[in-house]
Design an enzyme around this catalytic site. Structure first.
Site, short mmCIF file in Angstrom:
data_model
loop_
_atom_site.label_atom_id
_atom_site.label_comp_id
_atom_site.label_asym_id
_atom_site.label_seq_id
_atom_site.Cartn_x
_atom_site.Cartn_y
_atom_site.Cartn_z
N LYS A 127 -16.80 -31.89 68.32
CA LYS A 127 -17.70 -32.06 69.46
C LYS A 127 -18.21 -33.49 69.52
O LYS A 127 -18.32 -34.08 70.59
CB LYS A 127 -18.87 -31.08 69.29
N ASN A 151 -29.35 -19.38 78.87
CA ASN A 151 -28.93 -19.46 77.47
C ASN A 151 -30.08 -19.08 76.58
O ASN A 151 -31.23 -19.22 76.97
CB ASN A 151 -28.54 -20.90 77.14
N PHE A 201 -26.34 -31.94 69.92
CA PHE A 201 -26.46 -30.77 69.06
C PHE A 201 -25.17 -29.98 69.14
O PHE A 201 -24.51 -29.98 70.18
CB PHE A 201 -27.63 -29.88 69.51
N LYS A 249 -17.43 -35.60 72.82
CA LYS A 249 -18.51 -35.98 73.74
C LYS A 249 -18.83 -37.47 73.67
O LYS A 249 -19.52 -37.99 74.53
CB LYS A 249 -19.77 -35.18 73.40
N ASP A 294 -21.29 -32.06 82.08
CA ASP A 294 -21.69 -32.19 80.68
C ASP A 294 -22.64 -33.39 80.58
O ASP A 294 -22.22 -34.54 80.69
CB ASP A 294 -20.46 -32.39 79.79
N ILE A 295 -23.91 -33.08 80.39
CA ILE A 295 -24.94 -34.13 80.41
C ILE A 295 -24.75 -35.09 79.23
O ILE A 295 -24.78 -36.31 79.39
CB ILE A 295 -26.36 -33.49 80.36
#
Ligand code: CTP
Length: 408
Positions: free
Chosen positions: A348, A219, A334, A352, A315-316
């Protein structure tokens, strides 16, 4: 006297004109001995009492002396210098310097720097007893102390005693050891280190997902914002673990950096360093990895390019945010978006399960740059817009917000 280490802390020392200026040299020596980095700025009047050579030799840095010096401004401009510091110390602080600061006058390097800084200022006044007791000087000091919403002015001394001019009374500059103790109090006391005793885990940089031994998916991320956040948290006293993907940045002093490559390695290291009070997941994690990494280099073949089967990475952030006893008290993610920042970031945040999310519009010169423009969205509906500023300033703002959160 306290003996707290000032390792990694940065002090900008403004030396004004007065016989006490010679004591500023001893102050530099004490500051360096306690681990601080010191830059100095000498006023023309100060230069009548100590030489720039002595200050340069003791600080190990060139001395700033005038406002309009092209060679100085190309090294570190005076505005930058005023931000670089964790604390600005004026010793000796003359009646003239105090008056300028109290009235917002900016007609030379010292007064401009005092007006431009976003850091606390410590004054060590030194002047004749009549001058110190003059209502104008007292009013100026009171005025400086009373400015609302300002980062603050602290004063150490002056001491009472016989003065160089033969008179007796308050006006002598505090001894260097007392000024050092005041600096230590400001930088390492509860005010300076509000996150002391808190543990933080920060992810930064990209992840790298191998395709074969020589290729991979990654990335765009320089890691600069995440490193700045880890540094800012450590500066406020937190014990920080920085889990970093491959970046070309030096490890910040005073924290534990762990190198990882893939998302799964990053996740394992994050989990290993929980429980923590604070988690800031700023890494640009690759969403997918290749299913079945080739053990040898994939060669070009007549049949055309290979097709890669991708599978989703863990997904950490979502994992860290899951309710449970190891969930950090404050989890911050973020949201790197190219459109509809608020809607996407808020979606998000709830998807999350984190507490805050830093919305980052990445459509405009963010990757690898030193500046960033973000909006901090909180679970309770709050939104704080931080216009473009350096990534260090964004990080310091975020760290200060985190400290406020724990104070409340
Ligand atoms: N993140 C993570 N693990 C992943 C993907 C993302 O921990 N596998 C974290 C990032 O560190 C960041 C946040 O989740 O704090 C949002 O990352 P972003 O790339 O903006 O979001 P994605 O989840 O990848 O969503 P999308 O690609 O749909 O925008």
């Amino acid at each position: 006297m306290t003996t707290a280490s000032l390792s990694g802390r940065k002090v900008l020392l403004i030396v004004g004109g007065g016989i006490a200026a010679y004591k500023a040299l001893e102050l530099v020596r004490l500051l360096k001995k306690s681990g601080a980095e010191v830059m100095s700025l000498l006023t023309p009047a100060g230069a009548e009492f100590v030489t720039p050579m002595s200050l340069a030799a003791l600080t190990g840095h060139p001395v700033r002396q005038a406002l309009f010096m092209p060679e100085d401004e190309t090294a570190m401009g005076h505005i930058e210098l005023s931000r670089w510091a964790d604390l600005v110390v004026v010793a000796p602080a003359t009646a003239g310097l105090i008056a300028k600061a109290a009235n917002g006058l900016a007609d030379d390097l010292a007064s401009t720097t005092l007006l431009a800084t976003d850091k606390k200022v410590l004054l060590a006044p030194a002047m004749n007893v009549r001058m110190w007791l003059h209502p104008a000087v007292q009013a100026n000091v009171a005025r400086l102390k009373g400015f609302d919403g300002f980062h603050g002015v602290a004063v150490v001394g002056p001491d009472e005693g016989e003065m160089a001019c033969g008179e007796f009374g308050p006006g002598r500059m505090a001894e260097p050891a007392a000024i050092l103790a005041a600096i230590q109090g400001l930088l390492t006391g509860p005010d300076g280190r509000p996150l002391a005793g808190r543990r933080a885990v920060v992810t930064a940089g990209p992840t790298f997902e191998p395709i074969d031994p020589v290729r991979g998916l990654t990335n765009r991320s320089s890691g600069k914002q995440g490193y700045a956040i880890a540094t800012a948290l450590a500066e406020l006293g937190a014990e920080v673990t920085l889990v970093s993907g491959p970046v070309a940045l030096d490890a910040p002093v005073g924290l534990n950096r762990i190198w990882v490559e893939s998302a799964r390695e990053m996740q394992a290291e994050v989990q290993k360093h929980l429980p923590a009070d604070i988690a800031v997941m700023s890494a640009a994690v690759a969403d997918w990895r290749v299913d079945g990494v080739a053990s040898g280099k994939i060669k070009k073949a007549p049949g055309g390019p290979p097709s890669l089967a991708l599978i989703e990475n863990p997904d950490i952030l979502a994992g860290v945010s899951k309710p449970g006893k190891s969930r950090p008290k404050l989890v911050i993610g973020f949201a790197a978006e190219t459109s509809d920042l608020e809607a996407n970031a808020r979606a998000k945040l709830s998807r999350k399960g984190c507490d805050w999310i830093v919305g980052n519009d990445v459509s405009d010169d963010v990757f690898g740059a030193d500046g960033n423009a973000v909006t901090l969205f909180t679970k309770d509906g709050g939104a704080d817009v931080w216009p473009r500023q350096s990534k260090t300033e964004v990080a310091r703002k975020l760290a200060a917000r985190i400290a406020d959160h724990f104070k409340a």
